[in-house]
Enzyme design. Structure first.
Site, PDB file in Angstrom:
ATOM      1  CG  ASP A  16      -1.852   1.110   1.340  1.00 56.51           C
ATOM      2  OD1 ASP A  16      -2.436   1.493   0.325  1.00 56.51           O
ATOM      3  OD2 ASP A  16      -1.939   1.940   2.479  1.00 56.51           O
ATOM      4  CG  ASP A  18      -0.945   7.787   0.565  1.00 61.96           C
ATOM      5  OD1 ASP A  18      -0.072   8.262   0.537  1.00 61.96           O
ATOM      6  OD2 ASP A  18      -2.083   7.780  -0.181  1.00 61.96           O
TER       7      ASP A  18
END
Length: 191
Positions: A16, A18
């Site tokens: 992922d 952020d």
């Protein structure tokens, strides 16, 4: 050994963005807003040393909400990919979902199989790169990341908890509190 591995498909490290690659400051859209998470480059170099391909899979509803454009996102990710290349851990591909079912505007307000917790981005990567998802690893900092990995059939789904562990709606393979711990799971999954 290499022939068998090729027949089974390549292994991937799904990240992922952020909260895992960079500190999550909400709707980051330019290089000046990026602060890389401690250990991300060491983790990715280790993954590459084991022949994992590195992928970014990220919801980007900031595009759909009108906070920044797809062009802004592409410019930022091209910059980020260059940083990773310079760190000797190239990103194979970035998959992103700009849609949001309720908060998106215009064409961006819709359901999408690419929006985590749905597995579309991971499945697209698997098809595009002939990946072996059962021996791949995903690292996320939200329940939806883990759900997407599980739904896609990723064998090892790690929850990265930098601070306190929130109530998770799913059970990850493990919880890690720093990115160096992910290296252990890469070693275990390596074929």
């Amino acid at each position: 050994m290499q022939v068998v591995k090729d027949m089974e498909g390549k292994q991937a490290l799904f990240l992922d963005r952020d909260g895992v690659i960079n500190v999550d400051y909400d709707y980051v859209s330019c290089p000046e807003q990026i602060e890389f998470v401690d250990g991300i480059f060491d983790l990715c170099r280790h993954a590459r040393s084991l022949d994992y391909l590195i992928f970014v899979v990220t919801n980007q509803s900031g595009i759909g909400r009108g906070y920044y454009t797809e062009d802004d996102f592409e410019r930022l990710m091209n910059w980020m990919k260059k940083i990773f290349q310079d760190q000797d851990c190239p990103i194979a591909q970035v998959y992103f979902c700009p849609y949001h079912p309720t908060k998106g505007m215009g064409q961006y307000q819709r359901e999408s199989n690419w929006r985590k917790p749905k597995p579309g981005m991971i499945l697209a990567a698997a098809e595009d790169f002939k990946l072996n998802l059962k021996t791949s690893v995903l690292v996320g900092d939200r329940s939806r990341d883990i759900e997407a990995g599980q739904a896609a059939g990723v064998g090892c789904n790690l929850f990265y908890a930098q601070k306190t562990l929130p109530n998770l709606s799913v059970v990850p393979t493990a919880v890690v509190t720093n990115l160096s711990q992910v290296q252990i799971y890469l070693n275990l999954c390596y074929t």
